[in-house]
Design a protein around this motif. Structure first.
Motif, short mmCIF file in Angstrom:
data_model
loop_
_atom_site.label_atom_id
_atom_site.label_comp_id
_atom_site.label_asym_id
_atom_site.label_seq_id
_atom_site.Cartn_x
_atom_site.Cartn_y
_atom_site.Cartn_z
N TRP A 36 -85.79 -8.92 -15.31
CA TRP A 36 -86.69 -9.63 -16.21
C TRP A 36 -86.61 -9.00 -17.60
N ASP A 54 -96.02 -11.81 -13.76
CA ASP A 54 -96.13 -13.10 -14.43
C ASP A 54 -94.96 -13.40 -15.36
N SER A 55 -93.98 -12.51 -15.44
CA SER A 55 -92.84 -12.72 -16.34
C SER A 55 -91.78 -13.58 -15.67
N ALA A 56 -90.98 -14.25 -16.51
CA ALA A 56 -89.82 -14.98 -15.97
C ALA A 56 -88.84 -13.95 -15.42
N ARG A 73 -91.91 -17.91 -16.01
CA ARG A 73 -93.10 -17.11 -16.27
C ARG A 73 -94.36 -17.92 -15.95
#
Length: 218
Positions: A36, A54-56, A73
């Protein structure tokens, strides 16, 4: 082992994990790696830290080194609200289209011929024409009353006489009523035009709905 690795370390980790997987079988063969972006830098690890949930991210099979999934995300509260609004708007459009289709079907079933449909609109047109006519007469009558009152008030002023309060109040009242009736007449005229437009659109839909039946019968 839980740690965050640099992109180079990630590549080494993938290669090491792949080699180990060929030497043994078991849970290690299905182990996943995660990559990520963090502060503008791509990082990878064998576990996903809490701050990156919660990150892509890209999920990689540790055995093959190939990406197995790409997770977008998490949306912000504003983005979720915008998405929900778009979904609701699309639903309303779909419901409106469905309702229009049902109305068209009912129209095709209600009127056996185009003449029947035209007669139905002719009745609405006749009622609205009478309404517009009555409103025009009302506007004209109110205008004449106001002109008469203004003329009398003007005569008083020319004669250097004060305009009685009752007359001034009557003039203001007549003027307000005239404006109200003119606005009402304008709305009625727009409604009358809307009937013509609705009739034209209904005839187009009616012909389109009736055409397959007439073609099949020929």
């Amino acid at each position: 082992m839980n740690k965050t690795l640099s992109l180079l370390a990630c590549a080494l980790l993938v290669a090491t994990a792949s080699g180990a997987a060929t030497a043994q079988k078991g849970p290690a063969a299905t182990k996943k790696l995660y990559c990520w972006n963090e502060n503008g830098r791509k990082v990878c690890g064998d576990a996903l830290p809490a701050h990156a949930v919660d990150s892509a991210r890209t999920e990689i099979n540790a055995k093959s080194g190939l990406a197995t999934a790409r997770v977008d995300r998490a949306l912000t509260a504003e983005e979720r609200a915008a998405t929900a609004a778009q979904t609701q708007a699309a639903r309303q459009v779909a419901l409106a289209a469905q309702a229009a289709a049902l109305r068209d079907r009912a129209m095709a079933e209600s009127y056996a011929t185009e003449a029947d449909l035209r007669r139905a609109f002719a009745e609405r047109i006749a009622v609205m024409d009478e309404t517009v006519k009555a409103s025009r007469l009302g506007v004209e009558g109110r205008r004449q009353s106001l002109v008469s009152l203004l003329s009398r008030a003007g005569e008083n002023e020319l004669a250097s006489k004060p305009v009685p309060k009752a007359m001034a109040d009557n003039i203001r009242g007549q003027h307000d009523q005239l404006l109200h009736q003119q606005a009402l007449l304008g709305q009625q005229q727009l409604q009358r035009e809307a009937i013509d437009e609705a009739q034209a659109a209904a005839l187009v839909r009616y012909h389109a709905l009736k055409k397959p039946a007439s073609t099949a019968g020929s």
